[in-house]
Write an enzyme that holds these catalytic residues in place. Structure first.
Site, mmCIF file in Angstrom:
data_model
loop_
_atom_site.group_PDB
_atom_site.id
_atom_site.type_symbol
_atom_site.label_atom_id
_atom_site.label_comp_id
_atom_site.label_asym_id
_atom_site.label_seq_id
_atom_site.Cartn_x
_atom_site.Cartn_y
_atom_site.Cartn_z
ATOM 1 N N ARG A 44 17.250 63.588 28.320
ATOM 2 C CA ARG A 44 16.579 64.037 26.979
ATOM 3 C C ARG A 44 17.173 65.091 26.350
ATOM 4 O O ARG A 44 18.062 65.904 27.005
ATOM 5 C CB ARG A 44 15.189 64.254 27.250
ATOM 6 C CG ARG A 44 14.944 65.197 28.570
ATOM 7 C CD ARG A 44 13.883 65.934 28.536
ATOM 8 N NE ARG A 44 13.756 66.726 27.279
ATOM 9 C CZ ARG A 44 14.542 68.120 27.252
ATOM 10 N NH1 ARG A 44 15.184 68.371 28.129
ATOM 11 N NH2 ARG A 44 14.404 68.641 26.029
ATOM 12 N N GLY A 45 16.555 65.677 25.115
ATOM 13 C CA GLY A 45 17.084 66.838 24.513
ATOM 14 C C GLY A 45 18.134 66.173 23.381
ATOM 15 O O GLY A 45 19.055 65.422 23.639
ATOM 16 N N ARG A 78 15.593 56.096 20.713
ATOM 17 C CA ARG A 78 14.624 57.164 20.308
ATOM 18 C C ARG A 78 14.860 57.429 18.609
ATOM 19 O O ARG A 78 16.127 57.520 18.205
ATOM 20 C CB ARG A 78 14.833 58.481 21.101
ATOM 21 C CG ARG A 78 14.213 58.350 22.652
ATOM 22 C CD ARG A 78 14.078 59.640 23.359
ATOM 23 N NE ARG A 78 13.123 60.254 23.107
ATOM 24 C CZ ARG A 78 12.621 61.695 23.356
ATOM 25 N NH1 ARG A 78 13.639 62.205 23.918
ATOM 26 N NH2 ARG A 78 11.527 62.017 22.992
ATOM 27 N N GLN A 176 8.201 69.629 29.530
ATOM 28 C CA GLN A 176 9.471 70.089 29.639
ATOM 29 C C GLN A 176 9.846 71.649 29.846
ATOM 30 O O GLN A 176 10.634 71.978 30.431
ATOM 31 C CB GLN A 176 10.438 69.593 28.268
ATOM 32 C CG GLN A 176 10.495 67.935 28.224
ATOM 33 C CD GLN A 176 9.481 67.578 27.540
ATOM 34 O OE1 GLN A 176 8.397 68.095 27.603
ATOM 35 N NE2 GLN A 176 9.748 66.429 26.945
ATOM 36 N N ASP A 217 14.836 68.497 16.435
ATOM 37 C CA ASP A 217 15.735 67.053 16.545
ATOM 38 C C ASP A 217 16.013 66.595 15.235
ATOM 39 O O ASP A 217 17.038 65.667 15.358
ATOM 40 C CB ASP A 217 14.279 66.288 17.358
ATOM 41 C CG ASP A 217 13.997 66.691 18.598
ATOM 42 O OD1 ASP A 217 13.453 67.561 18.797
ATOM 43 O OD2 ASP A 217 14.893 65.990 19.614
ATOM 44 N N LYS A 228 9.667 69.220 19.222
ATOM 45 C CA LYS A 228 8.693 68.561 20.115
ATOM 46 C C LYS A 228 7.314 68.990 19.714
ATOM 47 O O LYS A 228 6.912 70.008 18.904
ATOM 48 C CB LYS A 228 8.990 69.431 21.440
ATOM 49 C CG LYS A 228 8.022 69.010 22.575
ATOM 50 C CD LYS A 228 7.719 67.803 22.792
ATOM 51 C CE LYS A 228 9.114 67.072 23.200
ATOM 52 N NZ LYS A 228 8.998 65.436 23.059
HETATM 53 O O1 MRU Z 1 11.668 64.532 23.825
HETATM 54 P P1 MRU Z 1 12.505 65.465 24.036
HETATM 55 O O2 MRU Z 1 12.120 66.227 25.515
HETATM 56 O O3 MRU Z 1 13.974 64.904 23.891
HETATM 57 O O4 MRU Z 1 12.361 66.636 22.978
HETATM 58 C C1 MRU Z 1 13.225 67.748 23.129
HETATM 59 C C2 MRU Z 1 13.052 68.711 21.742
HETATM 60 O O5 MRU Z 1 12.149 68.667 21.288
HETATM 61 C C3 MRU Z 1 14.112 69.852 22.140
HETATM 62 O O6 MRU Z 1 13.339 70.831 21.263
HETATM 63 C C4 MRU Z 1 15.283 69.319 20.951
HETATM 64 O O7 MRU Z 1 15.677 68.216 21.245
HETATM 65 C C5 MRU Z 1 16.343 70.087 20.890
HETATM 66 S S1 MRU Z 1 17.329 70.414 22.591
HETATM 67 C C6 MRU Z 1 18.740 71.108 22.138
#
Ligand code: MRU
Length: 324
Positions: A44-45, A78, A176, A217, A228
């Site tokens: 993830r991320g 995703r 997270q 994202d 997020k």
């Molecule tokens: O659902 P996730 O844990 O993948 O969401 C991640 C985030 O919202 C992060 O802030 C974003 O992906 C940036 S990671 C460098």
């Protein structure tokens, strides 16, 4: 620790569902395994899923599957982080040009690391004097192949010997912040204080925060930023408290093809993530709305730190300029 690495035969990833309880490595040897890992948040991320997506595409094509079909399957894992589409598109374009998409995937590992380092230094300069940083979700070593985006700025400050401490929001429902950000900052010896998401506005209103710094994202052409769920509430509370609100993201999160935040697809995830199980769980069958992301309008953003530079309002022209 590397969040993802290529072994020569498989994509080796840290299973982020198990952190911090245990460090389990998964070897993803085919496109199905990569798609499953991305969809279940083992990986993830935005940055890491972008790179993993390129590897997933390369593995699928190497197995003789239809390239267009493989690309569509990986991108669908995703919907919100545009990095995933960027990674797959780059790998697919390489294949069309007669190159090995695996080389593109390996290159993305390196480029992400370098971009994070640049963000760290640019952010350190932009946020000089801000030592108490509130952040949300996880944007660090686990979410990128380098030191991170928002957390990359924190690491850069610490490496330069500047005072820095982090307030990390829990980040419901998958936590997270509590599980990943707290863990990795503790490993690095950087002071971190955990707060529940609903305490963030109070932290801002009572002068406990010098700056909010979050990841992204997807950043639309006008600077509206998807991140997020809970990020929008932080931006509103920061504006009310007069605290600067920064977004830090590699250029792969910028999507000039999406005009405004209204056009960003927002992933909605399963009710079970919110309901949980065991003692204290709400009644089975309770209706749940579980968006994984929200959109912060550009006018609540103080600056966007990218490896190409720090963007300031008006973001539309600034993004168009750096996109060239
Ligand atoms: O659902 P996730 O844990 O993948 O969401 C991640 C985030 O919202 C992060 O802030 C974003 O992906 C940036 S990671 C460098």
């Amino acid at each position: 620790m590397e969040s993802i690495a290529w072994t020569g035969a498989a994509l080796r990833v840290v299973d982020q569902r198990r952190v911090p309880d245990e460090t389990v490595l998964l070897d993803l040897a085919d496109v199905d395994a990569v798609v499953e890992a991305i969809a279940t948040l083992a990986v993830r991320g935005a940055n890491v899923i972008g790179t993993a997506g390129a590897f997933g595409y390369a593995l699928g094509v190497r197995a003789g599957l239809d390239p267009v079909d493989v690309a569509a399957r990986v991108v669908a894992a995703r919907p919100t982080a545009v990095n995933l589409r960027v990674g797959v598109d780059l790998a697919h374009a390489a294949r069309l040009a007669g190159d090995d998409p695996l080389d593109v995937a390996v290159r993305l590992l390196e480029e992400d690391r370098a971009a994070c380092a640049a963000i760290g230094e640019l952010g350190r300069a932009a946020l000089a004097g801000a030592s108490r940083i509130l952040t949300h979700c996880n944007t660090g070593v686990l979410a990128t192949t380098g030191r991170g985006t928002a957390l990359g700025i924190v690491y850069a400050k610490a490496a330069a010997g500047e005072p820095v401490e982090v307030l990390a929001t829990e980040t419901r429902p998958l936590r997270q912040g509590a599980r990943l950000t707290v863990w990795e900052l503790q490993q690095a010896g950087i002071p971190v204080t955990l707060l529940v998401d609903s305490a963030a506005a109070a932290a801002l209103a009572t002068g406990r925060v010098d700056a909010v710094v979050v990841g992204a994202d997807r950043i639309a052409a006008n600077g509206d930023t998807a991140n997020k769920i809970g990020t929008l509430a932080l931006a509103i509370a920061a504006r009310h408290a007069g605290v600067p609100f920064y977004v830090a993201a590699t250029w792969n999160a910028v999507d000039p093809g999406t005009p405004t935040g209204a056009a960003i697809p927002i992933e909605e995830r399963d009710a079970s993530e919110v309901l949980g199980t065991g003692p204290g769980a709400p009644a089975a069958g309770t209706a749940v709305w579980n968006p994984a992301f929200d959109v912060t309008p550009a006018d609540l953003v103080t600056g966007i730190v990218t490896e190409r530079g720090v963007l300031r309002a008006p973001f539309g022209p600034a993004i168009a300029e750096l996109a060239r």
